[in-house]
Write an enzyme that holds these catalytic residues in place. Structure first.
Site, PDB file in Angstrom:
ATOM      1  CB  CYS A  25      -0.909  -0.014   1.226  1.00 18.78           C
ATOM      2  SG  CYS A  25      -1.847   1.520   1.449  1.00 18.78           S
ATOM      3  CB  CYS A 139      -3.973   2.910  -5.430  1.00 21.69           C
ATOM      4  SG  CYS A 139      -5.116   1.807  -4.543  1.00 21.69           S
TER       5      CYS A 139
END
Length: 224
Positions: A25, A139
């Site tokens: 992440c 992302c």
């Protein structure tokens, strides 16, 4: 070094005893990597927006980033530009619901074209956005939408997904450790019951994973 027993951030590492941890992440990497590396001796591999890579490929010197709002707001993004793309204009868009759409796509749901178009319009529609020739994704969810993003973007736009680079780095770090390839299926642990577990399991199976497992069951010794 390990934190005191019982601390929440150490439970997964204590229970699973990994050789390496990938922080998959961008936002979590910018927030947690320094602290994790300070507290533990095992290696960590993080994910960061591919600003350096985009700058190396851009001809117009205008690069784009499609990411979550949290990643776009982080000061770390500005630091990356100053360090690796000081001669480039960086135009970023923090997409509101693209990560959720990516999870739906991964589970096999159809994704409306206009949902993709809205996010790309917000990126390329910024002042100067017509000059963007390279776009990086910030992302890890967006990997599952890359084909759709490429198809809906202006012709000739180069899209960069750092997922393979992160995987290569993880393999490089693991190499000297002599980590054996596990004989059993890879396991995916969740901190909460996932939505549509049957669809999720079906999507994960081709990647070599077994059915999702609740981490709480592992931590309590209810799952081997």
């Amino acid at each position: 070094m390990r934190p005191p027993a019982g601390r929440p951030y150490g439970r997964a590492i204590d229970a699973l005893d990994p050789d390496l941890v990938v922080i998959a992440c961008n936002t979590a990497s910018t927030l947690a990597l320094p602290a994790l590396r300070e507290r533990y001796t095992l290696p960590f591999v993080g994910c960061v927006p591919p600003i350096k890579w985009a700058a190396e490929l851009s001809r117009t010197r205008t690069i784009g980033l499609l990411a979550t709002r949290a990643t776009v707001r982080r000061p770390y993004l500005g630091d990356l530009q100053r360090r690796y793309a000081p001669d480039c204009t960086l135009l970023a868009h923090g997409a509101r619901g693209l990560a959720d759409l990516a999870e739906c796509a991964f589970r096999g749901h159809a994704i409306a074209t206009d949902a993709i178009d809205r996010e790309l319009d917000a990126l390329f529609g910024q002042p100067g956005g017509a000059a963007i020739d390279v776009v990086g994704i910030g992302c890890t969810h967006y990997t599952f939408l890359m084909d759709r993003l490429r198809a809906a973007s202006p012709p000739g736009t180069i899209w960069l997904d750092p997922a393979e680079a992160v995987a290569r780095q993880a393999a490089t770090v693991l190499g000297p450790l002599g980590t054996a390839v596990p004989s059993r299926p890879a396991r995916a642990f969740f901190t909460a019951a996932p939505a549509e577990p049957e669809r999720l399991a079906a999507a994960m199976a081709p990647l070599g994973y077994g059915a999702p497992v609740l981490f709480e069951n592992v931590a309590q010794g209810l799952c081997p």
